[in-house]
Design an enzyme around this catalytic site. Structure first.
Site, mmCIF file in Angstrom:
data_model
loop_
_atom_site.group_PDB
_atom_site.id
_atom_site.type_symbol
_atom_site.label_atom_id
_atom_site.label_comp_id
_atom_site.label_asym_id
_atom_site.label_seq_id
_atom_site.Cartn_x
_atom_site.Cartn_y
_atom_site.Cartn_z
ATOM 1 N N HIS A 24 0.832 -1.209 0.000
ATOM 2 C CA HIS A 24 0.000 0.000 0.000
ATOM 3 C C HIS A 24 0.865 1.257 0.000
ATOM 4 O O HIS A 24 0.676 2.156 -0.833
ATOM 5 C CB HIS A 24 -0.913 -0.024 1.233
ATOM 6 C CG HIS A 24 -1.813 1.163 1.360
ATOM 7 N ND1 HIS A 24 -3.159 1.110 1.100
ATOM 8 C CD2 HIS A 24 -1.561 2.456 1.725
ATOM 9 C CE1 HIS A 24 -3.704 2.303 1.285
ATOM 10 N NE2 HIS A 24 -2.747 3.139 1.680
ATOM 11 N N GLU A 25 1.799 1.326 0.939
ATOM 12 C CA GLU A 25 2.628 2.524 1.054
ATOM 13 C C GLU A 25 3.594 2.667 -0.117
ATOM 14 O O GLU A 25 3.815 3.763 -0.627
ATOM 15 C CB GLU A 25 3.383 2.513 2.383
ATOM 16 C CG GLU A 25 2.500 2.584 3.611
ATOM 17 C CD GLU A 25 1.645 3.838 3.653
ATOM 18 O OE1 GLU A 25 2.055 4.876 3.094
ATOM 19 O OE2 GLU A 25 0.557 3.779 4.246
ATOM 20 N N HIS A 28 1.916 4.237 -3.126
ATOM 21 C CA HIS A 28 1.824 5.697 -3.074
ATOM 22 C C HIS A 28 3.118 6.333 -3.585
ATOM 23 O O HIS A 28 3.091 7.231 -4.437
ATOM 24 C CB HIS A 28 1.590 6.163 -1.631
ATOM 25 C CG HIS A 28 0.208 5.951 -1.117
ATOM 26 N ND1 HIS A 28 -0.916 6.273 -1.830
ATOM 27 C CD2 HIS A 28 -0.230 5.456 0.077
ATOM 28 C CE1 HIS A 28 -1.991 5.991 -1.106
ATOM 29 N NE2 HIS A 28 -1.600 5.480 0.049
#
Length: 223
Positions: A24-25, A28
């Site tokens: 997820h991170e 980004h």
């Protein structure tokens, strides 16, 4: 499938949670780097190394406390830094950077669904491989769908809030952005009162039902 006790469940969740947070991170940061901002890349945050993304309080203490106290896994990772001034089209690109996180969780849920299918194929000849794949696959689907749905709530600092902030008219967006310091407090209040679970659970169950391996997830976690 046999139900898991809390300690078995925590063990099964460990790897899927680490992957869910990491991907997820990293998503980004990766999207931001492609759109002109290399801040996260230069800080080493575009990586699958979970240590780079772990927040000691949000990733370890709070999830363990909520899991054992209320039976609800809740937490967060260190946010990936994004300098909107470096983006080619700041408002549009901030929305794309934000949506990359939930998008990565959806891909991870599909991946874990594939692991369930593989585990089922390996049964019963290789249970020592098949059962961990099935249990972790079910946990992986659940945690990634949960993170995706949670992060799409239109509240800053969540990804859904950043998307909403990017599409609102500039003056309205400025007013909306002033709520960000209170976002986490609002989330914790919703969690404590049970409202967060009441809102998220139907959305999570409905989304899980659309994914491969959903029957196993329902059998293990929703019965």
């Amino acid at each position: 499938m046999e139900a898991l006790n809390p300690y078995q469940l925590l063990a099964v969740l460990l790897i899927p949670v680490l992957f869910a947070i990491t991907v997820h991170e990293a998503a980004h940061g990766w999207v931001a780097s492609k759109l002109g901002d290399r801040t996260a890349l230069m800080l080493g945050r575009v990586t699958f190394n979970p240590i780079k993304h772990i927040d000691p309080i949000g990733t370890i203490v709070v999830p363990l406390a909520t899991f054992f106290l209320v039976g609800f896994l809740f937490g967060w990772a260190k946010p990936v830094p994004v300098n909107w001034r470096n983006l080619r089209h700041p408002r549009r690109d901030m929305a794309l950077v934000a949506i990359a996180g939930p998008g990565a969780n959806l891909l991870m849920a599909l991946f874990w669904g594939g692991m369930i299918k593989l585990g089922v194929v390996l049964l019963p000849a290789s249970q020592w491989i098949a059962l961990p794949l099935i249990y972790m696959g079910a946990a992986g689907i659940l945690i990634n769908v949960f993170l995706m749905v949670l992060n799409l709530i239109p509240l800053l600092p969540l990804d859904g809030g950043r998307v909403l902030n990017a599409v609102l008219p500039p003056k309205v967006a400025l007013q909306f952005s002033r709520l960000e310091p209170f976002g986490l407090i609002i989330l914790l209040a919703l969690l404590i009162t049970g409202l967060l679970g009441a809102v998220l659970l139907p959305l999570v169950i409905g989304t899980v039902g659309l994914l491969p391996g959903s029957a196993i997830v329902r059998e293990l976690f929703f019965v």
